[in-house]
Structure formats: C-alpha cells, structure tokens
Write a protein that holds these residues in place. Structure first.
Motif, PDB file in Angstrom:
ATOM      1  N   ARG A  57       0.838  -1.170  -0.019  1.00 36.58           N
ATOM      2  CA  ARG A  57      -0.063  -0.119   0.014  1.00 36.58           C
ATOM      3  C   ARG A  57       0.942   1.214   0.096  1.00 36.58           C
ATOM      4  NH1 ARG A  57      -2.558  -2.638   4.157  1.00 36.58           N
ATOM      5  NH2 ARG A  57      -1.947  -1.111   5.585  1.00 36.58           N
ATOM      6  N   THR A  61       0.973   4.127  -2.704  1.00 36.34           N
ATOM      7  CA  THR A  61       0.894   5.650  -2.266  1.00 36.34           C
ATOM      8  C   THR A  61       1.924   6.460  -2.793  1.00 36.34           C
ATOM      9  OG1 THR A  61      -0.472   5.001  -0.449  1.00 36.34           O
ATOM     10  CG2 THR A  61       0.181   7.184  -0.506  1.00 36.34           C
ATOM     11  N   ALA A  70      -2.583  10.541  -5.162  1.00 37.11           N
ATOM     12  CA  ALA A  70      -2.847  10.127  -4.114  1.00 37.11           C
ATOM     13  C   ALA A  70      -3.929  10.392  -2.918  1.00 37.11           C
ATOM     14  CB  ALA A  70      -1.282  10.029  -3.227  1.00 37.11           C
ATOM     15  N   GLY A  74      -3.925   8.476   2.294  1.00 36.87           N
ATOM     16  CA  GLY A  74      -2.640   7.717   1.741  1.00 36.87           C
ATOM     17  C   GLY A  74      -1.326   8.770   2.123  1.00 36.87           C
TER      18      GLY A  74
END
Length: 267
Positions: A57, A61, A70, A74
């Motif tokens: 993740r 991001t 983004a 994030g």
C-alpha cells in the motif's frame, strides 16, 4: 502458473493446487501471474495479496503521490512517519489536486496525525522522471526507512525489503500508473473470487496443510540471509511433503541446488 491454468481449463479444480515460496517476495509474481491467467487464488500474504500489505500500500501511495493522485489518507499514512517523508509542497499540491479545501495541518489533525515540521524527499520532483525512475525512487524510500529504523545489532527485515523489491519490479513492468492500477485491481479481484482457488503460500504458513498438487519454488531456498541451514533444510522438507499426489519442484539448476540435487534424477 500457466500450466496450472491450462489444467484448470481442462477441468481440474483450482483447489487442488498449492504453490509454495520461501517468502512473501516470492508470492508477488505468482499473484500477478494468476491474475493475468484469470486464475482465482488465495494468498497467505492477505486478502488482497501482497499489494494489500502495508509495504504494498505504501509503495502504491508513493507512486500515486508522484503522479499527484494520492488520497489524503494515503498521503498522511506515509508523510508523517520518521524517514518516510514527503515535502510540504507535494502534500499541499496533492490536497489541492484532489479538491480538498483544508490546510495541511487540518488534514493531518482530521485523521489523527500531527503535522511534521521536517518533511523532506519531495516526490513532486519525480513528476518529470521516467516511470522506472519513479518506481525505483519510491522503493528506495521504503527500503531505506526499514534499514534505518532497525534497532542497533538487529538486522533489518530483509523479507519486507525483498517484497518491496519484488513489487517494484512488477510496478516498473507496468510502464505507467494507470496500467499498474489495473494490475493491482485485477490481482485483488482474482484473490476475492468465490469458489475453489489456488493457494499461494509461504512454507511457514503451509505447515499442516496439503493439496493434491504442490509446486515448490525452490530457488528461494535456502534464504540468502539464512544463518541456520538446518532450519532451511527442514523448511524444504515441509514443502516437499505437502503433496498428496504430485510434487513439482521449480528450480533453475537442480544439479547445483543444495537441497534439490540430493534427490534429483535428471541427466
């Protein structure tokens, strides 16, 4: 994976297959291959596979931030952590592009984080860089963070660093953020499909489980950083004893592999 997909197309059940890797890093390309072959899978890395892990993740991001895409959450998740920082400019520009009418401080406080006064590593400078350079820079930020946050005398988490490197390779091959987003979504979709699924697992998490056909990715054994070769040998034994009917060992050079060569009968 392509051979499994072919057998499934001929009537075999995906639930008959187990593919084993030494680490999560080895699962990442297997997940991508399953998604490309439209093969439903379950990964022990988590519900959405390796892209659903914290490192997956965060890498995504960073790449979204370098493209100005983004989300606020994030940005906050990666900006307000020691050593993993974005400049105040890239954060504010991202918020502006996303149509968020609030200041940087308000955005951070709204999500329960305090604004950092020492933001650095401006990813907006990467917007004119090539996609390969952006993926390499994002991965370097994450791996540098892991290495610098490790306690004195304790090795950094090499498995996580290996996973970041593997995901960076997949991201680089995607050529663009839009293509990568499709790859990530297709991978997540393949992992969420109901019904029988191929199981992609690390060897540690496969103890006690068996399936009709087991494929062992032996090139990940022994682990490059392993200090206990006997433990690596035990893991190899666990892997090759998971098969009920058929065992497939994938290895670049069976004659030279320290474990495979002991029972390899090829010429």
């Amino acid at each position: 994976i392509s051979e499994i997909a072919a057998e499934v197309a001929e009537g075999a059940s995906p639930a008959d297959y187990l593919v084993l890797s030494r680490t999560n890093a080895g699962l990442a390309p297997l997940e991508a291959a399953c998604a490309k072959a439209h093969l439903p899978f379950e990964s022990t890395a988590g519900g959405d596979g390796t892209w659903g892990t914290r490192d997956g993740r965060d890498l995504l991001t960073y790449l979204r931030a370098s493209d100005g895409k983004a989300s606020v959450d994030g940005i906050v998740s990666i900006a307000n952590r020691p050593l993993r920082k974005l400049s105040r400019r890239v954060v504010e520009e991202t918020l502006e592009r996303r149509g968020v009418a609030q200041s940087l401080s308000e955005a951070f406080y709204a999500t329960g984080h305090y604004p950092s006064e020492l933001l650095a590593n401006d990813l907006s400078d990467l917007e004119s860089s090539s996609w390969a350079e952006r993926t390499a820079a994002a991965a370097e930020l994450l791996t540098t963070d892991l290495r610098q946050r490790s306690e004195p005398g304790i090795d950094p988490d090499e498995d996580r660093i290996g996973l970041i490197t593997a995901l960076q390779g997949i991201a680089s091959e995607a050529v663009s953020l839009d293509t990568l987003e499709r790859v990530v979504e297709e991978t997540a979709a393949a992992s969420r499909r109901k019904g029988p699924r191929v199981l992609l697992s690390t060897i540690h998490k496969a103890k006690g489980g068996q399936r009709k056909t087991v494929c062992v990715m032996a090139d990940g054994l022994p682990h490059p950083k392993a200090r206990d070769l006997e433990e690596e040998q035990r893991l190899y034994y666990v892997a090759i004893t998971r098969a009920e009917d058929r065992l497939v060992i994938q290895c670049a050079d069976p004659k030279e592999h320290p474990f495979v060569r002991r029972h390899w009968k090829g010429k």
